[in-house]
Motif scaffolding. Structure first.
Motif, PDB file in Angstrom:
ATOM      1  N   LYS A  84     -13.590  47.863  -8.856  1.00 33.54           N
ATOM      2  CA  LYS A  84     -12.831  46.252  -9.418  1.00 33.54           C
ATOM      3  C   LYS A  84     -14.126  45.414  -9.579  1.00 33.54           C
ATOM      4  O   LYS A  84     -14.209  44.608 -10.413  1.00 33.54           O
ATOM      5  N   ASN A  85     -15.589  46.232  -9.141  1.00 35.02           N
ATOM      6  CA  ASN A  85     -16.314  45.269  -9.103  1.00 35.02           C
ATOM      7  C   ASN A  85     -17.521  45.452  -9.632  1.00 35.02           C
ATOM      8  O   ASN A  85     -18.282  45.049 -10.379  1.00 35.02           O
ATOM      9  N   TYR A  86     -17.287  47.177 -10.049  1.00 32.89           N
ATOM     10  CA  TYR A  86     -18.248  48.152 -11.437  1.00 32.89           C
ATOM     11  C   TYR A  86     -17.510  46.723 -12.695  1.00 32.89           C
ATOM     12  O   TYR A  86     -18.211  46.192 -14.008  1.00 32.89           O
ATOM     13  N   ASP A  87     -15.901  46.257 -12.960  1.00 37.04           N
ATOM     14  CA  ASP A  87     -15.876  46.343 -13.449  1.00 37.04           C
ATOM     15  C   ASP A  87     -16.490  44.615 -13.704  1.00 37.04           C
ATOM     16  O   ASP A  87     -16.709  44.237 -15.179  1.00 37.04           O
ATOM     17  N   LYS A  88     -15.735  43.572 -13.167  1.00 35.52           N
ATOM     18  CA  LYS A  88     -16.539  42.433 -13.351  1.00 35.52           C
ATOM     19  C   LYS A  88     -18.126  42.565 -14.409  1.00 35.52           C
ATOM     20  O   LYS A  88     -18.627  41.144 -14.387  1.00 35.52           O
ATOM     21  N   LEU A  89     -18.886  43.655 -13.429  1.00 35.28           N
ATOM     22  CA  LEU A  89     -19.900  43.575 -14.572  1.00 35.28           C
ATOM     23  C   LEU A  89     -19.962  43.768 -15.437  1.00 35.28           C
ATOM     24  O   LEU A  89     -20.683  44.711 -16.706  1.00 35.28           O
ATOM     25  N   GLY A  90     -18.878  44.556 -16.420  1.00 34.61           N
ATOM     26  CA  GLY A  90     -18.728  45.491 -16.942  1.00 34.61           C
ATOM     27  C   GLY A  90     -19.282  46.498 -17.222  1.00 34.61           C
ATOM     28  O   GLY A  90     -20.291  47.149 -17.973  1.00 34.61           O
ATOM     29  N   VAL A  91     -19.057  47.789 -16.019  1.00 35.47           N
ATOM     30  CA  VAL A  91     -20.355  48.743 -16.202  1.00 35.47           C
ATOM     31  C   VAL A  91     -18.648  49.778 -16.129  1.00 35.47           C
ATOM     32  O   VAL A  91     -17.765  49.213 -14.913  1.00 35.47           O
TER      33      VAL A  91
END
Ligand code: ARG
Length: 590
Positions: A255-262
């Protein structure tokens, strides 16, 4: 397409040959004195000695041979033997026009297609992402995207820290708190419940509590060690509980990486190579590469050329347990077996350099990595807070990545609201996009190996070498294009070449763009996202000068407007390509 500079070099090279000198002298560089010329060739100086002639004379002969060249509008010779070159409008225009209709703006990978495994991110299970996880994620993501764009096959692996002592600590703490859980009942043979017995917030509170207790309570620490071993040895209940820890944690990390586009192709971890360890260790022993030292199994890795003494690599601890080196070594073996990569790239904090020297040398010595497999450590520097000190929260705690991003987002939200009246939902989305751009650009525009100060005011500014400045420039172009579109249908077909004209600031924009392919190649070879930033920043500056000095929509000559529009579209495409490589995107308005 052939590189722009290569074409220039071929042209000057031919002139050198024609004048009786080696073609290799025709090397061309971007001019260091843009006030005097656009490109320069210093080849006359390098062959003067060999031909026993004054460089000035050679330069004049070469200049004469360049007469009539379609590439140059001006060739002049300057003491002591420089050849100054300006590009002809026709050549510049047609080159850029061809770029504009070519895939990847004419970039081609002229070498072999490499297979690269990238190890970046490196989060640890049950620990929330904090500011220290920002750099491996965004630098790794960008290098991955650049490498793919450059024509290579890349497998990105998050390499979770999911197998060491922290796992045993969490299990120990859970057992203290909830001894009734079925996972701890050794006589239980049924299926384990589907629901995890904790939430992510509980998990994130449990880990620091457990690791804190280990430091003060010997008994507790012993239990944690025993639980780590029991987990690794495969005790059924503990494995099932550990699966739950993994499940809850990975969902949150994604979820967190997703927010960063990673994103990652593989979500493998240290645990995945556990079963390969005994075989690996046996082989090292049998080959006589590893030996016992103070109870531990070690491999000597010191080399004569080392400036300081390097300690041996510990392959197994004295209690026979695996450590950080062991799992990294087995992971190399795994990657070699499954992907036969040309290279494995590690984007990790540069303070771990010694660990990687030990692991790489051991892997080569033991033949875990193929002879030709590159093992590359891309060590990044520390991101510091204001005043150059490590980033901390007000009360001295570790700053969560989520918090950092949401603070920047709030700041961008304020700025955007001041600037433009956007509907709430769009303002939110735009604030998030610009926040990610501010953070990523602020980081990636530095050479990765250097430490830098995370300067919120500077990174979020709409002016200067920042992400928001780049986005602002893109939004400006989008808005002109939208207004042009809205003007009705009977418009002439735009010919980008017609945007070039003597004295026009568009010329610099054209020249910047010709360097695209070379920039990509350099960014790939040097694993250097900052090259993309520098390219985009120069292009943005030159584009904005052009914009300020040129009537675009109000230009009376409609053919010219159409040509400018063609230029704007190309510049926007190129910016979109660059931001994609850096891992962020522009909103439509801001
Ligand atoms: N989890 C590690 C840490 O927090 C980073 C992992 C880096 N990658 C690796 N293959 N060792 O330090």
């Amino acid at each position: 397409m052939k590189r722009f500079i290569t074409l220039l070099e071929e042209e000057t090279g031919k002139a050198f040959e024609k004048a009786g000198y080696p073609a290799e002298c025709g090397r061309v560089n971007v001019s260091s004195r843009p006030d005097l010329c656009e490109f320069q060739c210093n080849g006359a100086m390098s062959c003067a000695k060999q031909y026993k002639k004054a460089p000035l004379q050679i330069a004049e002969e070469v200049a004469a041979a360049l007469e009539g060249s379609e590439f140059f509008s001006k060739v002049s010779v300057v003491k002591p033997g420089f050849i100054n070159l300006d590009i002809s409008e026709a050549f510049l225009g047609s080159y850029v026009k061809e770029m504009s209709v070519s895939e990847r703006f004419g970039y081609e990978n002229t070498g072999k297609t490499l297979t690269l495994v990238m190890d970046y991110g490196g989060p640890n299970v049950a620990k929330p992402l904090h500011v220290g996880h920002l750099r491996p994620a965004i630098i790794g993501e960008s290098i991955k995207r650049i490498s793919r764009f450059a024509g290579h096959k890349v497998i990105g692996d998050v390499h979770l820290g999911d197998w060491g002592m922290p796992m045993g600590q969490i299990i120990t703490e859970l057992k203290e708190r909830k001894p009734e859980l079925v996972y701890f009942d050794e006589s239980y043979t049924g299926e384990y419940p589907g629901e995890p017995p904790f939430t992510i917030s509980e998990l994130e509170e449990i880990y620091p509590a457990a690791s804190g207790r280990c430091k003060t309570d010997e008994e507790y620490k012993k239990k944690a060690l025993a639980n780590t071993k029991a987990l690794q040895d495969g005790e059924r209940g503990l494995r099932a509980l550990w699966q739950k820890i993994l499940e809850v944690s990975v969902a949150d990390l994604k979820k967190n990486y997703d927010k960063l586009g990673v994103s990652f192709d593989l979500w493998m971890g240290e645990s995945d190579v556990h079963d390969m360890i005994p075989g690996m260790v046996e082989k090292m022993k049998a080959d006589g590469i590893a030996h016992i030292s103070e109870g531990a199994l070690v491999v000597d890795i010191a080399e004569e050329s080392d400036k300081k003494e390097l300690p041996p690599c510990i392959v197994l601890k004295s209690d026979g347990a695996a450590n950080y080196e062991t799992t990294d070594l087995a992971t190399i073996m795994y990657r070699e077996e499954h992907f036969s990569p040309d290279a494995i790239l590690y984007v990790v904090d540069k303070r771990q350099e010694l660990h990687f020297i030990q692991v790489f040398r051991t892997a080569k010595k033991a033949g875990l990595a193929g002879e030709n497999t590159g093992l590359e450590f891309i060590g990044f520097g520390t991101m510091n807070g204001p005043g150059g000190k490590p980033f901390k929260t007000r009360d001295g705690g570790v700053l969560r990545l989520e918090k950092l991003i949401s603070d920047i987002k709030d700041k961008m939200y304020e700025k955007i609201k001041e600037n433009k009246d956007l509907p709430e939902e769009e303002a939110e989305r735009t604030a998030m996009l610009t926040a990610v751009a501010a953070v990523k650009y602020g980081d990636l525009s530095n050479q990765a190996s250097k430490d830098y100060v995370f300067d919120v005011d500077r990174f979020t500014a709409f002016e200067g070498d920042t992400g928001p400045y780049l986005l602002y420039t893109m939004v400006r172009i989008k808005s002109i294009l939208a207004r042009y579109e809205a003007e009705g249908d009977d418009k002439p077909e735009g010919d980008i070449k017609k945007a070039l004209e003597a004295g026009s600031p568009a010329r610099k924009v054209f020249l910047d763009m010709t360097d695209f392919s070379r920039m990509i190649e350099t960014a790939f070879k040097e694993r250097a996202p900052h090259r993309v930033c520098a390219f985009a920043y120069a292009l943005a500056n030159d584009f904005n000068s052009f914009y300020h000095e040129t009537k675009i929509l109000s230009e009376a000559d409609k053919e010219k407007t159409a040509a400018y529009i063609a230029l704007l579209k190309m510049v926007l495409n190129m910016f979109e390509c660059c931001t994609e490589l850096l891992g962020f995107e522009a909103p439509d308005r801001m």
